[in-house]
Every structure is written in structure tokens, then in C-alpha cells.
Design a protein around this motif. Structure first.
Motif, PDB file in Angstrom:
ATOM      1  N   UNK A 166     -39.598 -26.262 -46.062  1.00 33.93           N
ATOM      2  CA  UNK A 166     -40.646 -25.403 -45.498  1.00 33.93           C
ATOM      3  C   UNK A 166     -39.982 -24.194 -44.852  1.00 33.93           C
ATOM      4  N   UNK A 167     -40.380 -23.015 -45.278  1.00 37.23           N
ATOM      5  CA  UNK A 167     -39.795 -21.781 -44.761  1.00 37.23           C
ATOM      6  C   UNK A 167     -40.735 -21.155 -43.729  1.00 37.23           C
ATOM      7  N   UNK A 168     -40.172 -20.854 -42.553  1.00 34.65           N
ATOM      8  CA  UNK A 168     -40.915 -20.194 -41.482  1.00 34.65           C
ATOM      9  C   UNK A 168     -40.223 -18.863 -41.160  1.00 34.65           C
ATOM     10  N   UNK A 169     -41.015 -17.863 -40.779  1.00 39.79           N
ATOM     11  CA  UNK A 169     -40.480 -16.571 -40.326  1.00 39.79           C
ATOM     12  C   UNK A 169     -40.944 -16.316 -38.907  1.00 39.79           C
ATOM     13  N   UNK A 170     -40.110 -15.588 -38.190  1.00 35.05           N
ATOM     14  CA  UNK A 170     -40.473 -15.174 -36.833  1.00 35.05           C
ATOM     15  C   UNK A 170     -41.536 -14.097 -36.961  1.00 35.05           C
ATOM     16  N   UNK A 171     -42.562 -14.229 -36.141  1.00 41.51           N
ATOM     17  CA  UNK A 171     -43.607 -13.200 -36.122  1.00 41.51           C
ATOM     18  C   UNK A 171     -43.023 -12.009 -35.368  1.00 41.51           C
ATOM     19  N   UNK A 172     -43.021 -10.847 -36.005  1.00 41.33           N
ATOM     20  CA  UNK A 172     -42.434  -9.693 -35.321  1.00 41.33           C
ATOM     21  C   UNK A 172     -43.200  -9.365 -34.041  1.00 41.33           C
ATOM     22  N   UNK A 173     -42.441  -8.933 -33.023  1.00 43.12           N
ATOM     23  CA  UNK A 173     -43.060  -8.496 -31.769  1.00 43.12           C
ATOM     24  C   UNK A 173     -43.861  -7.240 -32.080  1.00 43.12           C
ATOM     25  N   UNK A 174     -45.019  -7.126 -31.478  1.00 40.14           N
ATOM     26  CA  UNK A 174     -45.782  -5.898 -31.743  1.00 40.14           C
ATOM     27  C   UNK A 174     -45.033  -4.697 -31.146  1.00 40.14           C
ATOM     28  N   UNK A 175     -45.084  -3.612 -31.872  1.00 40.21           N
ATOM     29  CA  UNK A 175     -44.459  -2.372 -31.405  1.00 40.21           C
ATOM     30  C   UNK A 175     -45.199  -1.926 -30.153  1.00 40.21           C
ATOM     31  N   UNK A 176     -44.459  -1.460 -29.158  1.00 38.92           N
ATOM     32  CA  UNK A 176     -45.176  -0.959 -27.978  1.00 38.92           C
ATOM     33  C   UNK A 176     -45.987   0.274 -28.361  1.00 38.92           C
ATOM     34  N   UNK A 177     -47.149   0.339 -27.778  1.00 39.86           N
ATOM     35  CA  UNK A 177     -48.010   1.491 -28.088  1.00 39.86           C
ATOM     36  C   UNK A 177     -47.429   2.725 -27.420  1.00 39.86           C
TER      37      UNK A 177
END
Length: 188
Positions: A166-177
């Protein structure tokens, strides 16, 4: 011409013929030899059988085995088999071990895999559901290995050895506005 003498008449009663005795009934036995891979059921089950009586033999394999053939007084591969009794019988059955399979599963960092039916070995056609669960901050991407799909959970019918990941990826941090508010220029 001389007359012929008349035959003498025997007026004594004839001895009664004794009827022939009824033959003794013939009975037969059945010896069933079971083994550790299965057993034989006999219908009807009794001590002695009459000549011409029909008996049904049913081979019942243990888990992990299948019926192969009859041996001894019966040579056949049909199961169950019906036999008309005309002699004493010795019955054996042969069972064959079914193939077993392994299911190896693992996951990348960021998640885990749960198996609905965990075992060391699986019989052919065993059913398994694998569920990939992402940790906080990660997301499930897909299954890789002998099966490559992105559905989750994953239902598998075991018919061979299977290795799956099972492959998992890190959810990217949202770019600061960015504050794109235009400020008026101030003259000093």
C-alpha cells in the motif's frame, strides 16, 4: 398268439418327496479403511449386506484436501459411488492435498494495512479484504505489486501467492496565502 401279461400295478403310495432345503442366505461384509486426509461414509451403514444390495460410498476429504480416487475393491474416480454387493469388499479412498498460498502485504510510511482474514496460508479461492488506512497528514495512493489498483478497500480471491504494497503520500502543506492587497502609496 399269446397275450402279453399285463404290467403289475403298484398300488402302494409313493413316498413323499421331501422339499429341498432353502439355501442359507449369503451375507457380505464391507471393511472401510479411513486415513488422516479424509473419511468414507457408507449408506446404509450395517454389519452385513445381502447379495445384490446397493450401497453408496461417499468420500469426505478433510479441510485442505480433495478426493482423488477409490482403491481396494472399487477402482473409480466418481464420488459418491454406488456399488451392487456381490462379494466382501475392502474400500480405500485416496485424497490429494490442495495447494496453499501466501499473502504478503505491507505499506509505505504514512499508513497501515488491515487484513479481514489473516492466516499463515490460504486455500485456493479464500476471500480476503485488505484495507489501507492513512495516518494523519497522509493519503492512500494505490496498491502496488502483484495487484496494481487504486481502489480501497481491496477484495481479493486468493488463487496464487500474492505480494502487495500500500503506497501512501504525504499531503502537501497548503501554501501560505499571500496578502495581495494593494496598498496606496504614501507620500512623505
Amino acid at each position: 398268439k399269446i397275450p402279453e401279461p399285463e404290467p403289475e400295478l403298484n398300488l402302494e403310495p409313493k413316498p413323499e418327496l421331501e422339499p429341498e432345503p432353502e439355501p442359507e442366505p449369503i451375507f457380505y461384509s464391507i471393511d472401510v479403511i479411513n486415513n488422516e486426509n479424509g473419511m468414507i461414509e457408507v449408506y446404509p451403514q450395517k454389519e452385513k449386506y445381502d447379495f445384490g444390495e446397493v450401497v453408496l460410498f461417499n468420500a469426505k476429504p478433510n479441510t485442505g484436501y480433495k478426493f482423488n480416487n477409490w482403491a481396494g475393491s472399487i477402482s473409480d474416480t466418481i464420488n459418491p459411488v454406488a456399488v451392487e454387493i456381490d462379494k466382501n469388499l475392502i474400500i480405500y479412498s485416496s485424497f490429494e492435498k490442495l495447494p496453499t498460498y501466501k499473502l504478503n502485504y505491507s505499506s509505505s510510511i504514512g499508513g497501515s494495512v488491515t487484513n479481514s482474514n489473516p492466516k499463515e496460508e490460504y486455500a485456493n479461492k479464500d476471500f480476503v479484504t485488505l484495507l489501507a488506512t492513512a495516518e494523519e497528514g497522509y493519503e492512500f495512493v494505490k496498491w502496488q505489486g502483484d495487484i496494481t489498483v487504486n481502489s480501497n478497500p481491496l477484495d481479493i480471491i486468493i488463487d496464487r501467492n500474492i505480494n502487495i504494497f500500500a503506497l501512501f503520500n504525504k499531503i502537501p502543506e497548503p501554501e501560505p496565502e499571500l496578502d495581495l492587497e494593494v496598498k496606496p502609496e504614501v507620500e512623505v
